[in-house]
Design an enzyme around this catalytic site. Structure first.
Site, PDB file in Angstrom:
ATOM      1  N   LYS A 123       0.849  -1.199   0.000  1.00  0.00           N
ATOM      2  CA  LYS A 123       0.000   0.000   0.000  1.00  0.00           C
ATOM      3  C   LYS A 123       0.886   1.250   0.000  1.00  0.00           C
ATOM      4  O   LYS A 123       1.895   1.302   0.707  1.00  0.00           O
ATOM      5  CB  LYS A 123      -0.895  -0.023   1.240  1.00  0.00           C
ATOM      6  CG  LYS A 123      -1.981   1.049   1.270  1.00  0.00           C
ATOM      7  CD  LYS A 123      -2.867   0.877   2.521  1.00  0.00           C
ATOM      8  CE  LYS A 123      -3.941   1.942   2.614  1.00  0.00           C
ATOM      9  NZ  LYS A 123      -4.739   1.812   3.849  1.00  0.00           N
ATOM     10  N   SER A 166      -9.676  -0.290   7.161  1.00  0.00           N
ATOM     11  CA  SER A 166      -9.124  -0.197   5.802  1.00  0.00           C
ATOM     12  C   SER A 166      -8.454  -1.449   5.266  1.00  0.00           C
ATOM     13  O   SER A 166      -8.126  -1.505   4.082  1.00  0.00           O
ATOM     14  CB  SER A 166      -8.133   0.955   5.714  1.00  0.00           C
ATOM     15  OG  SER A 166      -8.838   2.159   5.636  1.00  0.00           O
ATOM     16  N   SER A 174      -9.771   2.178   3.021  1.00  0.00           N
ATOM     17  CA  SER A 174      -8.911   2.893   2.097  1.00  0.00           C
ATOM     18  C   SER A 174      -7.982   1.994   1.288  1.00  0.00           C
ATOM     19  O   SER A 174      -7.486   2.405   0.246  1.00  0.00           O
ATOM     20  CB  SER A 174      -8.062   3.909   2.866  1.00  0.00           C
ATOM     21  OG  SER A 174      -7.176   3.236   3.741  1.00  0.00           O
TER      22      SER A 174
HETATM   23  N1  GLN Z   1     -12.918   4.210   6.267  1.00  0.00           N
HETATM   24  C1  GLN Z   1     -12.396   4.678   7.521  1.00  0.00           C
HETATM   25  C2  GLN Z   1     -12.057   6.129   7.409  1.00  0.00           C
HETATM   26  O1  GLN Z   1     -12.373   6.679   6.433  1.00  0.00           O
HETATM   27  C3  GLN Z   1     -11.196   3.856   7.904  1.00  0.00           C
HETATM   28  C4  GLN Z   1      -9.968   4.246   7.208  1.00  0.00           C
HETATM   29  C5  GLN Z   1      -8.777   3.427   7.579  1.00  0.00           C
HETATM   30  O2  GLN Z   1      -8.881   2.403   8.248  1.00  0.00           O
HETATM   31  N2  GLN Z   1      -7.626   3.923   7.201  1.00  0.00           N
HETATM   32  O3  GLN Z   1     -11.524   6.733   8.290  1.00  0.00           O
END
Ligand code: GLN
Length: 512
Positions: free
Chosen positions: A80, A179, A155
């Site tokens: 990532k 994420s 994400s």
């Molecule tokens: N979707 C969640 C957010 O927008 C989690 C994001 C993540 O785990 N980096 O904060």
């Protein structure tokens, strides 16, 4: 499609060890696969063919020399783009870091290199890991391999889609509120958020430091465990790193795969299911529970009443920490610099112009929310209250562990939604993480394993949670569920993505 890309990482290792294939061959097969399908998927922001092939050559040489090799040596991986890679652009899906070339490797990347896992490339993500769909990437969204018109989650949608589309057998993700697990759920892959401190965060670009955790993504439970074993363990460079050995995750996965969950006490979180959850997702969840019960696990309902405040607390704590972490992007130290269109060129005006041009709308929204929540006069009411809720959630978990070994729920309330569907409705987007967020607030580990296809023909995920440091339980439950389900399906769920009609829009190279 080259047959090599269809194998599991564990199978690849067997062929590498018996010298039936080389890491160069294996890595090239994946680079070819990326070349043929990533135009449609867009899982990768950047591929690193020369780097990957050189690392593959080194892996082959090490094997030939009879060196005692780590388990996954020679198996390629995707990383990532939130993890620093020395000498290689690292953007976090943001324009502001378009040109950032880190001078060091994240500890987990260093571990991959030392263990001889060739890095295929850097995967797409929502800007600074804020989002649930990868649509907040400054470089365009990633598409779900099951249906190119749908999101791959976020994400870390790039890592999940790369693995789901057989572009890589393994990937690294980061999980602040879901994420790793939510993208795994909606792409039919496996993702794990380890115990907070179980995997080094050194070189992970910080979003919300008290919640962030690096973890593995793969197409099956054993491969995820093997990767967890490579990246886990103490790191003196990360102050929050646990001074523990890696939990026995591989052994636990094998135990689970052999169907051994007898006597394991499973608790169903009442607050994470039912209304607001898609019917087909709930159906697959109930069936999975029945399978585990059939193997001798006991199942009971557990109530965690404070979970209903988790999302609200998260969306105060996360933006607060992010607003402070992202202050470092000041046009002086990292990334791009934009001069103001008019007026004097001062440190402040350059900083303002750079942040205005460099950050996307979701990142700005969270910086504003977080700065507000932390400001004098509001701090106690917002950030302070959220921290209290966090304690209540931790207490709910503590009470649950008195009764059960693991807690379970669907990972995501729905299957993959359409690209664009929730882009104008931040609240709807935030709700995608309702079941994954309590885990981060409590610092405990969680896994998402495919539970099958919902009524819309798209993958659904089964989530299991365990007490801090008890990551091994996740792999045991996950392994048992996977083995039982694959018996029914006749193989891994991910493979079915290759058979569905949308896949035919992905132009295949005719390389076998
Ligand atoms: N979707 C969640 C957010 O927008 C989690 C994001 C993540 O785990 N980096 O904060």
């Amino acid at each position: 499609m080259n047959r090599l890309t269809r194998l599991s990482a564990a199978e690849m290792v067997t062929l590498l060890d018996s010298r039936e294939i080389s890491s160069v061959e294996l890595t090239q097969a994946h680079l070819d696969r990326i070349e043929s399908v990533d135009g449609a998927i867009h899982a990768f922001l950047r591929t690193l063919p020369e780097v990957a092939l050189a690392e593959a050559e080194a892996a082959d040489a090490a094997r030939a020399s009879g060196e005692d090799l780590p388990e996954l040596a020679g198996v390629p991986i995707a990383v990532k783009d939130v993890l620093a890679t020395k000498g290689l652009t690292t953007t976090c899906g943001s324009k502001i870091l378009r040109n950032w070339i880190p001078a060091y490797d994240a500890t987990v990347v260093k571990k991959l290199r030392e263990a001889h896992l060739p890095v295929l490339g850097k995967t797409n993500m929502d800007e600074f890991a804020m989002g649930s769909s990868t649509e907040h990437s400054a470089y365009g969204p990633t598409h779900n391999p099951w249906d190119l018109d749908r999101i791959p989650g976020g994400s870390g949608g790039g890592s999940a889609a790369a693995v789901g589309a057989f572009e890589a057998p393994l990937a690294l993700g980061s999980d602040t509120g879901g994420s790793i697990r939510q993208p795994a759920a909606v792409t039919g892959t496996v993702g794990v958020k380890p115990t907070y401190g179980g995997v080094s965060r050194y070189g992970l670009v910080a979003m919300a430091s008290s919640l962030d955790q690096v973890g593995p993504v793969a197409r099956n439970v054993l491969d995820t465990a093997l990767l967890h074993a490579v990246i886990g363990g103490h790191d003196p460079k990360d102050q929050t790193s646990l001074n523990d050995p890696v939990p026995p995750v591989v052994e636990a996965a094998r135990l689970g795969l052999a169907g051994d969950v007898k006597g394991l006490r499973i608790g169903v979180v009442q607050e994470l299911g039912g209304s607001g959850f898609q019917a087909g997702v709930m159906d697959r969840f109930q069936e999975a529970l029945a399978l585990l019960e059939g193997l001798g696990a006991t199942v009971r309902q557990v109530s965690c009443p404070s979970f209903r405040y988790a999302l609200g607390a998260y969306y105060l704590i996360m933006p607060s920490e992010a607003s402070s972490n992202l202050a470092r992007f000041d046009a002086m130290r990292y990334g791009i610099r934009v001069d103001p269109k008019a007026g004097p060129v001062t440190a402040e005006s350059v900083m303002g112009a750079t942040r205005e041009a460099g950050f996307g709308p979701e990142v700005k929204r969270r910086i504003i929310l977080g700065t507000y929540a932390l400001s004098a006069g509001y701090y106690d009411a917002y950030y302070g209250s959220a921290q209290k809720v966090r304690t209540l959630i931790q207490r709910d978990f503590e009470a649950a562990w008195e009764q059960v070994d693991v807690l379970v729920s669907p990972t995501s309330p729905t299957t993959a939604f359409k690209l664009g569907e929730k882009l104008d409705d931040p609240l709807a987007m935030y709700l995608a993480d309702v079941a994954t967020i309590p885990v981060n607030l409590a610092g405990i580990p969680g896994i998402s394993v495919p539970s099958g296809l919902a009524e819309d023909g798209l993958p659904a995920g089964f989530q299991a949670l365990a007490p801090a440091r008890a990551d091994a339980f996740l792999y045991q439950v996950g392994g048992a569920l996977e083995a039982a389900l694959e018996d029914k399906w006749g193989g891994p769920l991910a493979a079915q993505a290759l058979e569905i009609p949308t896949q035919s829009r992905v132009k295949e190279a005719s390389n076998g």
